[in-house]
Write an enzyme that holds these catalytic residues in place. Structure first.
Site, PDB file in Angstrom:
ATOM      1  N   ASP A 402       0.868  -1.189   0.000  1.00  0.00           N
ATOM      2  CA  ASP A 402       0.000   0.000   0.000  1.00  0.00           C
ATOM      3  C   ASP A 402       0.901   1.235   0.000  1.00  0.00           C
ATOM      4  OD1 ASP A 402      -2.276   1.599   0.260  1.00  0.00           O
ATOM      5  OD2 ASP A 402      -2.394   1.360   2.443  1.00  0.00           O
ATOM      6  N   GLU A 405       2.699   5.013  -3.999  1.00  0.00           N
ATOM      7  CA  GLU A 405       2.715   5.943  -5.158  1.00  0.00           C
ATOM      8  C   GLU A 405       4.021   6.710  -5.265  1.00  0.00           C
ATOM      9  OE1 GLU A 405       0.257   5.708  -2.835  1.00  0.00           O
ATOM     10  OE2 GLU A 405      -0.897   4.371  -4.125  1.00  0.00           O
ATOM     11  N   ASP A 493      -8.960   3.509  -2.464  1.00  0.00           N
ATOM     12  CA  ASP A 493      -9.985   3.919  -1.510  1.00  0.00           C
ATOM     13  C   ASP A 493     -11.272   4.392  -2.161  1.00  0.00           C
ATOM     14  OD1 ASP A 493      -8.048   3.255   0.225  1.00  0.00           O
ATOM     15  OD2 ASP A 493      -7.578   5.298   0.869  1.00  0.00           O
TER      16      ASP A 493
END
Ligand code: MIG
Length: 822
Positions: A402, A405, A493
């Site tokens: 997770d 980015e 999300d």
């Protein structure tokens, strides 16, 4: 990071050209250089840049497969220009280069133009721009899981990996896949598809015929232009060629195709045990439990909380005994903590990203100030991989990456367990290693889009190394072209809303056509309140996502399938049981993705490119070739319109038969998700299990839908190890010949391959079958309901339009013939 707009100078003309070795041509463009090459499969690569150095080969997006150069030779065109042509067994292409102004046109084997690249322009800061002609009537798909309509035409997109909640129109989001698939339907001609990858891990921008109706403009922020055109003509051909370049998924472990149960907020081993126990007690098929950041000690990666997870090994073993695998989240941010070995060791080995001035860089993430590994360097990836050793050793089965980015913030508010990021932080002055040339330091921004991809590469390679007997499972939020080699992607999300349920279908179709077959969205939605009805509908389609995980945010109510009352619980159970029954079919699709790059989820146009109506549909899905899924995506809806392309279609629950092409309105009470099987298909299925490790009562059921011919191969292996790559698999070819109302013949070939399967009973179910006159196995006529130990080892019975034949299967070839009643 807000960027000053680049100032582009156009490329005027080709001043000189020379044949390049290995099927290419070098072009001198004055201020810039270019090389155009044809690969042996007909893919055409166009690289252009200011300065002398062409974009690297191979780039990070690309697999380890070298460019399969053709022997194309450049020749002069009259009156001006240069051409390159190749025609081989795997593909063909012809390229014509206009000298003034510089433009590149690509033609396929049939001589049709499949790409026209023009208006090349470059900026001093390294940015490059190129335009592509977009003819009227063409549809443009791809760019990964973008929001909005599946057809991207008429909109502009930013490709820069970003942590931002999903919204109906939000762009950009977590991953960036600079690949477009174009579908051209022109009057009187067969439809054709082709693709384009604008390679590079710098952020980019795609104007898909938005500002100018007949032009797609692609801009890369750094690295010049590196475009590859992949000829079709079918969408499958395009993806085969695209994934020959960017790599393919390898078979996931079978458990990863089961249902995953997750939640941010499984705070303790007790909590996890309770979830596992409930799933089994309530017979909700579940194969994996994900542990979110709660399991860690002060959010330090590779640690366990000493009080809440005191005995991870024991917990994992206990869960394993009950048939659950555990996937742990790992974020890239390493807590800056001098007293902690992982951080100290990382510092000592200089693995973390630094600022341009050489000072250490940190940003705020869950563990407060955190340092980020510089994954562009192989030794950093190896170091990162090594950290997984105790986890693998303790029995962790997969890793969930997770925040890659990468995401983090500048300022935050903390109140107890609540951490509120106040201001996103970009890695403005951070320097990173160039993955294509790790000795080189470049701005993080110029290679940003590869960050998560490289983390997953490190993780995937580590799992394969640390436990060579098991296939790795990695789940990622961020990604880049080629991520399919390393990880499954989920869409991040989302919110529990009807519009995002529908959006999830489009996002996953977008990812699927962009080379990422293993993808999913949080079932039930991540944030927000999920109503029982929404959960039921989400589970019905979510159970058919290539990656099926129920996940939710800690602040909201619990979202396990049994939290919405008895009725929704049984809907969820039925949906997941269907997934379990479909497992052999689903696994076959992953094997296909491995072999040819074909997606598991396919848009309606995939096998019907000539059907323009199919091209416009993005609220239905083809699960592989043979199953058409029409999820209910609206609140209160108890019926829906379904578009059925040409051919016969049978609803798999009530065997109602329809003939397409047509729009039909079908009933969809809350218990039902309309699913149709293609006429002329054989679906390998099995009876349901609570997890994939359980032995099903019926290990193989061939569901036959007459109305056409079919050929498929049932693939079975240990579902766990990579041994299939050295022949430890069983392949059973299956052929169906059937005509409406005619004699039906099913040929099951002898089992091939090294993987042994114990003698078992196989059942064949022929749907939509009138009372048969006679049933033959291997040319022996069967008595009705004979004994299973009959010489031919087969019996049959007929019930409600379905003919069931059971036989003993020891791997030998079998043929079944059914003669309809006179
Ligand atoms: O900023 O680890 O998308 O699935 O539960 C939130 C906590 C960080 C974001 C992920 C989500 C996960 C959550 N993470």
């Amino acid at each position: 990071m807000p960027r000053r707009p680049s100032r582009f100078a156009p490329i005027a003309q080709v001043t000189r050209w020379t044949s390049a070795e290995r099927g290419g041509v070098d072009l001198d463009l004055g201020e810039a250089v270019a090389r155009v090459e044809i690969a042996r499969d007909g893919a055409v690569r166009v690289r252009a840049t200011t300065g002398r150095a062409l974009p690297a080969d191979p780039s990070e997006a690309l697999g380890r497969e070298p460019w399969r150069a053709s022997n194309a030779e450049a020749f002069a065109l009259e009156p001006a220009g240069v051409a390159l042509a190749f025609d081989g067994a795997d593909g063909a292409a012809r390229v014509e280069i206009d000298e003034r102004p510089f433009a590149v046109r690509v033609f396929d084997r049939s001589g049709r133009e499949i790409a026209h690249l023009l208006d090349f322009a470059f900026a001093q800061d390294g940015a490059g721009r190129v335009a592509l002609r977009a003819a009227p009537g063409e549809r443009w798909f791809g760019l990964g899981g973008k929001t909005g309509a599946l057809d991207r035409r008429g909109r502009s997109f930013v490709l820069r990996n970003r942590d931002h909640p999903v919204g109906d129109r939000v762009d950009p989001l977590y991953h960036s896949i600079p690949f477009l698939l174009r579908l051209a339907n022109s009057e009187g001609e067969a439809a054709r598809a082709d693709g384009m990858l604008l390679d590079g891990c710098a952020p980019s921008h795609f104007d898909v015929a938005a500002s100018e109706r007949l032009r797609v403009v692609a801009t890369a922020q750094a690295g010049g232009i590196d475009a590859t055109i992949f000829p079709g003509p079918s969408p499958d051909d395009v993806l085969r060629r695209y994934t020959a370049r960017t790599g393919r998924i390898t078979r996931p472990p079978l458990w990863a195709l089961g249902h995953h149960q997750s939640r941010w907020g499984y705070r303790s081993a007790r909590d996890v045990r309770r979830v596992a126990r409930e799933a089994r007690r309530r017979r909700i098929p579940t194969d994996a439990i994900h542990l979110d950041i709660d399991y860690m000690d002060a959010y330090r990666v590779f640690t366990w909380h000493p009080r809440r997870f005191p005995d991870p090994r024991g917990l994992l073993q206990e869960l394993r005994d009950a048939g659950f695998r555990v996937v742990t989240i790992i974020d890239p941010g390493v807590k800056v903590d001098e007293r902690w070995a992982v951080h100290r060791d990382g510092e000592a080995r200089d693995v973390f990203l630094r600022r341009r001035d050489g000072s250490p860089y940190s940003l705020k993430v869950w563990p407060r100030d955190s340092a980020l590994p510089d994954f562009g360097r192989p030794e950093v990836r190896a170091w990162w991989g090594t950290q997984h050793e105790p986890f693998v050793d303790a029995g962790v089965a997969g890793i969930w990456n997770d925040m890659n980015e990468p995401a983090g913030w500048k300022r935050e508010l903390r109140a107890g367990r609540l951490i509120l990021p106040l201001q996103a932080q970009d890695l403005g002055d951070v320097v990173a290693s160039d993955p294509a040339d790790p000795k080189r330091r470049v701005s993080h921004e110029s290679v940003r889009n590869a960050y998560g991809h490289l983390e997953c590469r490190a993780t995937h390679e580590a799992l394969a190394r640390l436990d060579p007997e098991r296939r790795p499972f990695v789940l990622s939020r961020s990604g880049h072209a080629g991520i399919q080699r390393y990880a499954a992607l989920w869409t991040g999300d989302t919110t529990s809303s009807w519009s995002q349920l529908a959006l999830s279908v489009r996002m996953l179709l977008g990812l699927s056509v962009s080379g990422v077959p293993f993808c999913g969205a949080d079932i039930g939605g991540f944030a927000g309140w999920c109503s029982p009805e929404l959960f039921a509908r989400w589970m019905q389609i979510g159970a058919l996502y290539p990656f099926a995980r129920t996940h939710s945010m800690w602040l909201k109510h619990r979202q396990e399938p049994w939290r919405f009352g008895k009725r929704v619980e049984s809907i969820a159970r039925a949906a997941l049981e269907l997934r379990m029954r479909l497992l052999p079919y689903l696994y076959g699709l992953f094997c296909e993705a491995e072999a040819s790059g074909a997606p598991v989820w396919r848009p309606m146009f995939w096998s019907n490119p000539d059907d323009e109506r199919a091209g416009a549909i993005d609220d239905q899905v083809m699960l592989g070739r043979d199953l058409l899924v029409a999820p209910v995506l609206e609140r209160g809806a108890r019926e829906r319109d379904v578009y059925l392309p040409a051919g016969a279609w049978t609803a798999i629950d009530d065997d109602a038969r329809y003939i397409g092409p047509r729009m039909v309105r079908v009933a969809a009470p809350l218990e039902r998700i309309p699913i149709f099987a293609r006429g002329g298909s054989v679906l390998p299925m099995r009876s349901t299990v609570r997890h994939v490790g359980e032995i099903p009562e019926e290990p193989l059921v061939l569901e036959v839908y007459p109305g056409g011919d079919a050929a498929t191969v049932v693939i079975e292996d240990d579902g766990e190890s990579p041994a299939y790559r050295v022949g430890m698999e069983a392949r059973t070819p299956v052929r169906l010949r059937s005509r409406a109302g005619g004699r039906l013949r099913l040929e099951v070939g002898g089992r091939e391959g090294e993987f042994g399967i114990d003698t078992r009973t196989v059942r064949v179910a022929v749907h939509g079958c009138p009372t048969p006159n006679s049933v033959w196995i291997d040319a022996v006529r069967l008595p009705v309901a004979g004994r299973p130990d009959d010489e031919v080892g087969a019996i049959w019975h007929w019930e409600g339009g379905v003919l069931h034949v059971r036989w003993t299967d020891a791997g030998a070839a079998r043929s079944l013939e059914v003669d309809p009643a006179p």
